[in-house]
Each structure stands twice: as C-alpha cells, then as structure tokens.
Design an enzyme around this catalytic site. Structure first.
Site, PDB file in Angstrom:
ATOM      1  N   CYS A 156       0.821  -1.233  -0.014  1.00 36.93           N
ATOM      2  CA  CYS A 156       0.023  -0.164  -0.032  1.00 36.93           C
ATOM      3  C   CYS A 156       1.052   1.390   0.060  1.00 36.93           C
ATOM      4  CB  CYS A 156      -0.937   0.144   1.217  1.00 36.93           C
ATOM      5  SG  CYS A 156      -2.274  -1.339   1.279  1.00 36.93           S
ATOM      6  N   HIS A 203      -3.013   7.134   3.869  1.00 37.29           N
ATOM      7  CA  HIS A 203      -3.380   6.078   2.917  1.00 37.29           C
ATOM      8  C   HIS A 203      -5.064   5.809   3.402  1.00 37.29           C
ATOM      9  CE1 HIS A 203      -3.864   2.323   1.044  1.00 37.29           C
ATOM     10  NE2 HIS A 203      -3.760   1.628   2.237  1.00 37.29           N
ATOM     11  N   ASN A 248     -10.407   0.513  -0.036  1.00 35.32           N
ATOM     12  CA  ASN A 248      -8.769   0.752   0.212  1.00 35.32           C
ATOM     13  C   ASN A 248      -8.329   0.334  -1.188  1.00 35.32           C
ATOM     14  OD1 ASN A 248      -6.148   0.089   0.497  1.00 35.32           O
ATOM     15  ND2 ASN A 248      -6.340  -0.968   2.398  1.00 35.32           N
TER      16      ASN A 248
HETATM   17  O1  UT7 Z   1      -4.039  -0.928   3.867  1.00 34.06           O
HETATM   18  C1  UT7 Z   1      -3.596  -1.974   4.785  1.00 34.06           C
HETATM   19  C2  UT7 Z   1      -4.420  -3.084   4.593  1.00 34.06           C
HETATM   20  N1  UT7 Z   1      -5.586  -2.870   5.635  1.00 34.06           N
HETATM   21  C3  UT7 Z   1      -5.935  -3.569   6.592  1.00 34.06           C
HETATM   22  O2  UT7 Z   1      -5.255  -4.506   6.950  1.00 34.06           O
HETATM   23  C4  UT7 Z   1      -7.205  -3.061   7.244  1.00 34.06           C
HETATM   24  C5  UT7 Z   1      -6.955  -2.665   8.652  1.00 34.06           C
HETATM   25  N2  UT7 Z   1      -7.968  -3.097   9.435  1.00 34.06           N
HETATM   26  C6  UT7 Z   1      -9.015  -2.853   9.710  1.00 34.06           C
HETATM   27  O3  UT7 Z   1      -9.689  -2.182   8.783  1.00 34.06           O
HETATM   28  C7  UT7 Z   1     -10.221  -3.206  10.586  1.00 34.06           C
HETATM   29  O4  UT7 Z   1      -9.387  -4.137  11.614  1.00 34.06           O
HETATM   30  C8  UT7 Z   1     -11.258  -4.229   9.806  1.00 34.06           C
HETATM   31  C9  UT7 Z   1     -12.262  -3.622   9.202  1.00 34.06           C
HETATM   32  C10 UT7 Z   1     -10.440  -5.333   9.111  1.00 34.06           C
HETATM   33  C11 UT7 Z   1     -11.903  -5.105  11.137  1.00 34.06           C
HETATM   34  O5  UT7 Z   1     -12.266  -4.329  11.899  1.00 34.06           O
HETATM   35  P1  UT7 Z   1     -12.387  -4.212  13.687  1.00 34.06           P
HETATM   36  O6  UT7 Z   1     -13.140  -3.051  14.102  1.00 34.06           O
HETATM   37  O7  UT7 Z   1     -10.795  -4.295  13.973  1.00 34.06           O
HETATM   38  O8  UT7 Z   1     -12.893  -5.668  13.885  1.00 34.06           O
HETATM   39  P2  UT7 Z   1     -12.293  -6.993  14.528  1.00 34.06           P
HETATM   40  O9  UT7 Z   1     -11.432  -7.583  13.625  1.00 34.06           O
HETATM   41  O10 UT7 Z   1     -11.788  -6.581  15.959  1.00 34.06           O
HETATM   42  O11 UT7 Z   1     -13.592  -8.036  14.538  1.00 34.06           O
HETATM   43  C12 UT7 Z   1     -14.751  -7.917  15.649  1.00 34.06           C
HETATM   44  C13 UT7 Z   1     -15.714  -8.414  15.335  1.00 34.06           C
HETATM   45  C14 UT7 Z   1     -15.158 -10.258  15.038  1.00 34.06           C
HETATM   46  O12 UT7 Z   1     -16.320 -10.756  15.692  1.00 34.06           O
HETATM   47  P3  UT7 Z   1     -16.084 -11.472  17.006  1.00 34.06           P
HETATM   48  O13 UT7 Z   1     -15.021 -12.418  17.250  1.00 34.06           O
HETATM   49  O14 UT7 Z   1     -16.008 -10.286  18.029  1.00 34.06           O
HETATM   50  O15 UT7 Z   1     -17.430 -12.394  17.544  1.00 34.06           O
HETATM   51  C15 UT7 Z   1     -15.177 -10.516  13.701  1.00 34.06           C
HETATM   52  O16 UT7 Z   1     -15.359 -11.787  13.464  1.00 34.06           O
HETATM   53  O17 UT7 Z   1     -16.321  -8.298  13.965  1.00 34.06           O
HETATM   54  C16 UT7 Z   1     -16.317  -9.699  13.232  1.00 34.06           C
HETATM   55  N3  UT7 Z   1     -16.257  -9.051  11.942  1.00 34.06           N
HETATM   56  C17 UT7 Z   1     -17.335  -8.868  10.956  1.00 34.06           C
HETATM   57  N4  UT7 Z   1     -18.389  -9.037  11.058  1.00 34.06           N
HETATM   58  C18 UT7 Z   1     -19.474  -8.575  10.153  1.00 34.06           C
HETATM   59  C19 UT7 Z   1     -14.988  -8.866  11.089  1.00 34.06           C
HETATM   60  N5  UT7 Z   1     -15.331  -8.655   9.732  1.00 34.06           N
HETATM   61  C20 UT7 Z   1     -16.801  -8.600   9.785  1.00 34.06           C
HETATM   62  C21 UT7 Z   1     -17.771  -8.146   8.734  1.00 34.06           C
HETATM   63  N6  UT7 Z   1     -18.954  -8.352   8.952  1.00 34.06           N
HETATM   64  N7  UT7 Z   1     -17.028  -7.746   7.426  1.00 34.06           N
END
Ligand code: UT7
Length: 337
Positions: A120, A262, A292
C-alpha cells in the site's frame, strides 16, 4: 535520513490522473457472499462501494488509463518520459514488469521502465524514488503510477478482508521544479520494519511456496491480514511520520491545507487526523466509494480532489501519509508554487 527542504527539493508534480474501472461491488453485494452487512461495514470502515476491474482488465490497463490522463494534464508527450515506475502488488504477471506493458500501450519508448513493490505504501516509495532520480540529474521526466487490482487476490469468503479492497490506478508526472507552477516536493521520507512481515501477506505463489493445486485448494493465493494489528500499527506509524515531518520542516498542522492518509479505513484516517490535530476540512477521506485501493490510494485521492474542483492555491501544502504490508511507510509534503 529524510530528504527535506524548507525551500523545495527541486522536483515537482506537473501532471495528475486516475482511473477507476466501471463495475462496482456494494456492501449489499458482499452481504450475499459472506456473513456481513452495510450496518457492520460502513461504521467500521467508512466504505459503501468499491470499483472492480472487468474480466478483461488487468493492472496495466488501469495504469495505462491513469498514466494517459496524467500525461495529458501535464501537457507532456509520451516520448518525453524517460523513466516509468509502476508501484503495484498485483502485477499483470510476475514477468515481464507491468511497467513495460504500460510503456508499450502509450508508446513511451524513450523511457526505462520498472515495477516497484512496497504494497500500500508503493506510491510514496515510487514518488520518492522518482524524485531522487530527478534530483540526481539522471532523469528529467518520471511517470509514477500506483496501480492495483487487489480484488484479484481477495478471498470473497473472508469477511474481514473482502470488505476493504477496490481496484484503481493513480498517476503523477514528476519534473524538475525549474519553472513556477505545479506541486513542489518539500519533504520525502520512507521506512520499513520487516519484523511485521507476517501482518499482511500472500502465502503462496512465490519462490518460498510456488503455486500448485494444493496451495490453491488451501486458498494460500489470497491476501490475508491481521486486521486489528494492522489498524493499530497504521495509526501509530502514520501519526509518528506526520509529526516527524512537521517537526523537521518547522511547520504546524495549521500550515497544511490537506492531510491525506493512506485510504485504508476511515477510522484509521480519523484516528491519525485527530492525533495530528487536523480538523475535518484538512483531513481528506476519499474511501466511501472506492475502498482501499492500496498503492493507488493517494494519487487517486489527490486526482479526485482536483476533479471536484478542489485545488491548492500558491503557498498551500498537502501532506501524504502511507502505511502498508511489510511494514512499509512514508510521508511526503508538497507545496503549490
Ligand atoms: O492498507 C493495509 C491493509 N488494511 C488492513 O489491513 C485493514 C486494517 N484493519 C481494519 O480495517 C479493521 O481491523 C477491519 C475492518 C479489518 C476489522 O475491523 P475491527 O473493528 O478491527 O474488527 P475485528 O477484527 O476486531 O472484529 C470484531 C468482530 C469479530 O467478531 P467476534 O470475534 O467479536 O465475534 C469479527 O469476526 O467483528 C467480526 N467481523 C465482522 N462482522 C461482520 C469482522 N469482519 C466482519 C464483517 N462483517 N465484514
């Protein structure tokens, strides 16, 4: 050691362009593929739709459109370009470089052409490299393109990652800043920390684990990420880079018209903006309709600002902040002349 100058680095952006493929994937489309919803995705990422390359489009096609538009805006003929750098993590294929395909498409046969891989953060690394080439006197007109078709390595069964990515290309033309006009580079710094190499990765398809029926069955050709770790690291690193640039340039956040982080996730951008003290008018968030777009994101955001008629006045400055897999990061500050 950052490259910086209170008066300018002798390199300017004299052309800008972008390209977005026409097909879209909405949050509703994704909710039919994985267990997710617009109610989850939009508040957590700021994304509603993303563009996706057509069946017959590859990264070089997107890059070619963006490059043509940047050349036109610069008023520069293809034959005047003497170096092409394409920043991408999604080349058309490992060999040949995607840059030579763009060279062929636009008949830029007086140029050297190469790809640059910094995920990225690739666009800032490529602009940094292109600027260094011009400062050294080895090149005069450098085409820098961030182009990506990340949807081609996205696993549409992984709800954490498939909601994020879209396809796009953004391009700039760099030239010596010997005449007024254009965005002059004031500061450029890039860095990396390989201790984070496993945070975002594609496991198979390279020399460590060549692609095979087994790697495909195990879905190892898709991009995987440790979302919350990336989130934290991206916020910390971009904030630190922004503070460092301001400090080294002797500027305050109020001396910038725009801060463009970014475009990874709107919450990441808001956290960086707030840590730097940027107000809502300064912080550029252009993620809602494009997602993204990895190496394309910063040139795309800049070019779309111009498309909406938002331009910098002489003396106004823009800061670009980036963070990507590796981890890799960078910051550049440009000033309108
Ligand atoms: O440019 C570099 C690449 N970019 C990235 O790597 C992205 C950086 N990270 C992010 O944007 C965020 O971390 C995400 C959008 C990927 C995830 O958001 P988050 O608020 O950090 O969620 P989380 O990973 O802490 O997950 C919280 C909950 C989990 O469920 P449990 O375990 O609490 O029951 C996930 O399974 O949200 C769940 N979850 C979803 N639920 C519905 C994760 N993705 C989704 C989804 N829809 N798409």
């Amino acid at each position: 050691m950052p490259v910086l100058s209170r008066t300018g680095l002798g390199v300017k952006v004299c052309g800008l362009g972008h390209y977005l493929p026409t097909d879209l994937i909405t949050n509703e489309d994704l909710s039919k593929l994985v267990d997710t919803s617009d109610e989850w995705i939009f508040p957590r990422t700021g994304i509603r739709t993303r563009h996706i390359a057509g069946e017959h489009e590859a990264t070089s096609d997107l890059a070619t459109h963006a490059a043509a538009s940047a050349l036109e805006s610069a008023g520069i003929a293809p034959g005047e370009i003497d170096l092409i750098i394409i920043a991408t993590a999604t080349p058309d294929s490992p060999v040949p470089p995607t840059a030579v395909l763009v060279q062929r498409n636009l008949e830029m046969f007086n140029a050297a052409a190469m790809d640059l891989s910094a995920a990225c953060a690739g666009f800032v690394f490529a602009a940094h490299t292109g600027a260094a080439m011009i400062r050294s006197g080895l090149h005069q007109r450098v085409l820098v393109v961030g182009a990506e078709t990340l949807t081609r390595m996205t696993n549409y069964q992984d709800r954490q990652s498939c909601i994020l990515f879209g396809d796009a290309a953004g391009a700039i033309v760099l030239a010596p800043a010997d005449e007024a006009g254009g965005l002059e580079l004031r500061y450029s710094h890039v860095g990396a920390d390989g201790r984070h190499a496993d945070m975002i990765r594609v496991i198979a398809g390279g020399s460590r684990k060549p692609a095979s029926a087994e790697t495909v069955a195990a879905q190892e050709h898709f991009l995987t990420l440790k979302g919350s770790e990336v989130f934290r690291c991206a916020v910390e690193t971009m904030t630190e880079q922004g503070r460092r640039a301001l400090d080294e340039l002797g500027l305050s956040i109020r001396d910038l018209r725009w801060v463009i982080p970014h475009q990874a996730n709107d919450r990441i951008m808001q956290a960086v903006g707030s840590a730097l003290g940027a107000d809502a008018r300064q912080l550029v968030s252009d993620i809602a309709t494009v997602g993204n777009t990895s190496a394309a994101s910063l040139a795309l955001a800049l070019s779309r600002l111009r498309e909406r008629g938002e331009t910098l006045q002489p003396g106004e400055r823009v800061m670009l902040l980036t963070f990507g897999a590796g981890s890799t990061w960078g910051c550049q500050v440009y000033e309108q002349t």
